[in-house]
Design an enzyme around this catalytic site. Structure first.
Site, PDB file in Angstrom:
ATOM      1  N   LEU A  73      -3.211  -0.871  -2.936  1.00  0.00           N
ATOM      2  CA  LEU A  73      -2.198  -1.232  -1.940  1.00  0.00           C
ATOM      3  C   LEU A  73      -1.048  -2.054  -2.510  1.00  0.00           C
ATOM      4  O   LEU A  73      -0.210  -2.558  -1.767  1.00  0.00           O
ATOM      5  CB  LEU A  73      -2.854  -1.949  -0.759  1.00  0.00           C
ATOM      6  CG  LEU A  73      -3.925  -1.114  -0.038  1.00  0.00           C
ATOM      7  CD1 LEU A  73      -4.535  -1.902   1.110  1.00  0.00           C
ATOM      8  CD2 LEU A  73      -3.378   0.216   0.441  1.00  0.00           C
ATOM      9  N   CYS A  74      -0.990  -2.190  -3.831  1.00  0.00           N
ATOM     10  CA  CYS A  74       0.139  -2.877  -4.461  1.00  0.00           C
ATOM     11  C   CYS A  74       1.337  -1.933  -4.529  1.00  0.00           C
ATOM     12  O   CYS A  74       1.193  -0.751  -4.820  1.00  0.00           O
ATOM     13  CB  CYS A  74      -0.229  -3.320  -5.875  1.00  0.00           C
ATOM     14  SG  CYS A  74      -1.239  -4.794  -5.933  1.00  0.00           S
ATOM     15  N   HIS A  75       2.514  -2.491  -4.276  1.00  0.00           N
ATOM     16  CA  HIS A  75       3.744  -1.707  -4.369  1.00  0.00           C
ATOM     17  C   HIS A  75       4.105  -1.492  -5.838  1.00  0.00           C
ATOM     18  O   HIS A  75       3.929  -2.405  -6.655  1.00  0.00           O
ATOM     19  CB  HIS A  75       4.901  -2.454  -3.696  1.00  0.00           C
ATOM     20  CG  HIS A  75       4.749  -2.582  -2.221  1.00  0.00           C
ATOM     21  ND1 HIS A  75       4.010  -3.590  -1.642  1.00  0.00           N
ATOM     22  CD2 HIS A  75       5.228  -1.822  -1.209  1.00  0.00           C
ATOM     23  CE1 HIS A  75       4.055  -3.449  -0.323  1.00  0.00           C
ATOM     24  NE2 HIS A  75       4.783  -2.383  -0.033  1.00  0.00           N
ATOM     25  N   MET A 110      -0.059 -10.260  -8.270  1.00  0.00           N
ATOM     26  CA  MET A 110      -1.062  -9.314  -8.765  1.00  0.00           C
ATOM     27  C   MET A 110      -0.696  -8.797 -10.150  1.00  0.00           C
ATOM     28  O   MET A 110      -1.578  -8.561 -10.982  1.00  0.00           O
ATOM     29  CB  MET A 110      -1.260  -8.149  -7.785  1.00  0.00           C
ATOM     30  CG  MET A 110      -1.805  -8.578  -6.431  1.00  0.00           C
ATOM     31  SD  MET A 110      -3.265  -9.656  -6.512  1.00  0.00           S
ATOM     32  CE  MET A 110      -4.421  -8.636  -7.394  1.00  0.00           C
ATOM     33  N   GLU A 111       0.579  -8.661 -10.418  1.00  0.00           N
ATOM     34  CA  GLU A 111       1.016  -8.213 -11.738  1.00  0.00           C
ATOM     35  C   GLU A 111       0.694  -9.257 -12.800  1.00  0.00           C
ATOM     36  O   GLU A 111       0.215  -8.915 -13.892  1.00  0.00           O
ATOM     37  CB  GLU A 111       2.512  -7.882 -11.707  1.00  0.00           C
ATOM     38  CG  GLU A 111       2.844  -6.604 -10.964  1.00  0.00           C
ATOM     39  CD  GLU A 111       2.688  -6.659  -9.447  1.00  0.00           C
ATOM     40  OE1 GLU A 111       2.653  -5.589  -8.827  1.00  0.00           O
ATOM     41  OE2 GLU A 111       2.599  -7.771  -8.863  1.00  0.00           O
ATOM     42  N   ASP A 125     -12.783  -6.504 -25.998  1.00  0.00           N
ATOM     43  CA  ASP A 125     -12.977  -5.194 -26.620  1.00  0.00           C
ATOM     44  C   ASP A 125     -12.827  -5.261 -28.133  1.00  0.00           C
ATOM     45  O   ASP A 125     -13.643  -4.707 -28.870  1.00  0.00           O
ATOM     46  CB  ASP A 125     -11.981  -4.186 -26.041  1.00  0.00           C
ATOM     47  CG  ASP A 125     -12.126  -2.818 -26.679  1.00  0.00           C
ATOM     48  OD1 ASP A 125     -13.258  -2.280 -26.674  1.00  0.00           O
ATOM     49  OD2 ASP A 125     -11.123  -2.287 -27.184  1.00  0.00           O
TER      50      ASP A 125
END
Length: 161
Positions: A73-75, A110-111, A125
């Site tokens: 739901l992130c733009h 969120m970014e 990793d």
């Protein structure tokens, strides 16, 4: 009120059409705990896979640009700045700080969080062959500027339980 739910409780992308374009910025962090020997190998440039910090920085930048592909739901955003900083923190950790900026209609928290998280996962990793006990911790928003909700600084806010 949760903004990503419609009146029937269904998940929905928030409509930002009528929101004003403003300057927005967010800063997030993550910490990767590891054995001191692992950190020394990273800092000294002795890792057989190459420059761990450089690869993690690029991974974080790429991740910020792909956030809307990862979180439903992130733009999709036209970020104007993404910075990922990595540094040794004591003798057993790497602290990652990621910042994102844009002039737009929705925030970039969120970014920034995605950039910090993916940079941390990239360190894991690259180093898992020598240290499987690494721990990724303290992924959090440090600061948010712009938009209707104003200025948020993590250490000045109450922690949600």
């Amino acid at each position: 009120m949760l903004t990503h739910l419609d009146s029937q409780g269904r998940a929905n992308m928030v409509d930002v059409t009528d929101k004003a374009v403003t300057s927005r910025e967010a800063v997030a962090e993550a910490v990767v705990r590891m054995l001191p020997t692992t950190l020394q190998m990273i800092v000294s440039g002795g890792h057989p896979k190459g420059d761990v910090f450089a690869v993690a920085r690029i991974a974080g930048i790429q991740a910020a640009k792909k956030t809307s592909d990862l979180i439903p739901l992130c733009h999709p955003l036209m970020l104007t700045s993404i910075k990922v900083h990595l540094a040794a923190d004591g003798d057993d950790a790497v602290r990652i700080t990621a910042s994102c900026k844009l002039a737009g209609q929705t925030g970039v928290e969120m970014e920034a969080l995605t950039a910090a998280s993916i940079a941390a996962l990239t360190i894991y990793d690259m180093c898992k062959a020598v240290d499987r006990g690494m721990v990724i911790e303290s992924v959090r928003l440090l600061e948010k500027l712009g938009g209707k909700s104003g200025h948020f600084i993590a250490d000045q806010a109450q922690v949600s339980s």
